[in-house]
Scaffold this motif. Structure first.
Motif, PDB file in Angstrom:
ATOM      1  N   LYS A   2      30.738   6.029 -78.398  1.00 28.87           N
ATOM      2  CA  LYS A   2      29.799   6.221 -77.086  1.00 28.87           C
ATOM      3  C   LYS A   2      29.356   5.242 -77.073  1.00 28.87           C
ATOM      4  O   LYS A   2      28.639   4.567 -78.107  1.00 28.87           O
ATOM      5  N   VAL A   3      29.221   4.549 -75.724  1.00 29.91           N
ATOM      6  CA  VAL A   3      28.294   3.453 -75.503  1.00 29.91           C
ATOM      7  C   VAL A   3      27.622   3.857 -73.888  1.00 29.91           C
ATOM      8  O   VAL A   3      28.210   4.247 -73.201  1.00 29.91           O
ATOM      9  N   ASN A   4      26.290   3.717 -74.137  1.00 33.04           N
ATOM     10  CA  ASN A   4      25.464   4.018 -73.025  1.00 33.04           C
ATOM     11  C   ASN A   4      24.422   3.156 -72.406  1.00 33.04           C
ATOM     12  O   ASN A   4      23.973   2.463 -73.340  1.00 33.04           O
ATOM     13  N   LEU A   5      24.290   2.723 -71.294  1.00 34.01           N
ATOM     14  CA  LEU A   5      23.088   1.996 -70.933  1.00 34.01           C
ATOM     15  C   LEU A   5      22.442   2.684 -70.312  1.00 34.01           C
ATOM     16  O   LEU A   5      22.553   3.759 -69.268  1.00 34.01           O
ATOM     17  N   VAL A   6      20.938   2.598 -70.452  1.00 33.94           N
ATOM     18  CA  VAL A   6      19.940   3.365 -69.894  1.00 33.94           C
ATOM     19  C   VAL A   6      18.902   2.429 -69.290  1.00 33.94           C
ATOM     20  O   VAL A   6      18.601   1.467 -70.048  1.00 33.94           O
ATOM     21  N   GLN A   7      18.500   2.499 -68.166  1.00 35.02           N
ATOM     22  CA  GLN A   7      17.860   1.587 -67.411  1.00 35.02           C
ATOM     23  C   GLN A   7      16.691   2.203 -66.733  1.00 35.02           C
ATOM     24  O   GLN A   7      17.008   3.194 -65.967  1.00 35.02           O
ATOM     25  N   TYR A   8      15.315   1.843 -66.713  1.00 32.28           N
ATOM     26  CA  TYR A   8      14.231   2.371 -66.105  1.00 32.28           C
ATOM     27  C   TYR A   8      13.095   1.163 -65.934  1.00 32.28           C
ATOM     28  O   TYR A   8      13.120   0.232 -66.482  1.00 32.28           O
ATOM     29  N   SER A   9      12.243   1.437 -64.867  1.00 27.85           N
ATOM     30  CA  SER A   9      11.171   0.708 -64.779  1.00 27.85           C
ATOM     31  C   SER A   9       9.891   1.451 -65.018  1.00 27.85           C
ATOM     32  O   SER A   9       9.718   2.381 -64.660  1.00 27.85           O
ATOM     33  N   VAL A  10       8.899   0.552 -65.568  1.00 23.78           N
ATOM     34  CA  VAL A  10       7.486   1.131 -65.910  1.00 23.78           C
ATOM     35  C   VAL A  10       6.478   0.514 -65.135  1.00 23.78           C
ATOM     36  O   VAL A  10       6.642  -0.596 -64.325  1.00 23.78           O
ATOM     37  N   ARG A  11       5.398   0.983 -65.003  1.00 18.97           N
ATOM     38  CA  ARG A  11       4.080   0.511 -64.382  1.00 18.97           C
ATOM     39  C   ARG A  11       3.849  -0.745 -65.040  1.00 18.97           C
ATOM     40  O   ARG A  11       3.985  -0.530 -66.141  1.00 18.97           O
ATOM     41  N   PRO A  12       3.215  -1.608 -64.407  1.00 17.44           N
ATOM     42  CA  PRO A  12       3.040  -2.961 -65.205  1.00 17.44           C
ATOM     43  C   PRO A  12       1.969  -3.060 -66.361  1.00 17.44           C
ATOM     44  O   PRO A  12       2.254  -3.538 -67.279  1.00 17.44           O
ATOM     45  N   ASP A  13       1.041  -1.836 -66.290  1.00 22.84           N
ATOM     46  CA  ASP A  13       0.037  -1.734 -67.376  1.00 22.84           C
ATOM     47  C   ASP A  13       0.725  -1.212 -68.526  1.00 22.84           C
ATOM     48  O   ASP A  13      -0.239  -1.087 -69.602  1.00 22.84           O
TER      49      ASP A  13
END
Length: 110
Positions: A2-13
């Motif tokens: 299995k190969v997975n890509l997980v992407q997300y953005s966080v608050r700058p702080d």
């Protein structure tokens, strides 16, 4: 495999704390030393979008990193600090050049 890509953005702080939590996960993975798991995390140029690539080559390896205590802490702290919800994509490996790649290519050969 299995190969997975997980992407997300966080608050700058939250960027620096997220990096520390990722480092804790990596330390725990290294201490276990399971050779069926490859895990890499990248930060996109915007400075707040993280991309996690995880490759699990055995059924046992599929338990890592999600079964780790450090990963549970990482996830719990991440949830309230997300700017963009995580996306998960299952990827199919076409080919790989890396140490041990010959072993990987042989495993894909029918």
């Amino acid at each position: 495999m299995k190969v997975n890509l997980v992407q997300y953005s966080v608050r700058p702080d939250y960027v620096e704390q997220n990096k520390l939590n990722i480092e804790a996960v990596m330390r725990e993975l290294r201490s276990i030393g399971h050779d069926g798991v490859e895990y890499a995390v990248y930060l996109r140029p915007d400075g707040r979008t993280f991309m996690h690539f995880v490759r699990q080559s055995t059924v046992e390896a599929e338990h890592y990193p999600t079964s780790l205590e450090s990963f549970r802490v990482f996830q719990a702290q991440l949830r309230p600090n997300l700017k963009a919800a995580p996306t998960v994509e299952a990827l199919t490996l076409v080919d790989l050049f890396a140490p041990g790649a010959e072993r990987d290519a042989q495993a894909r050969t029918p």
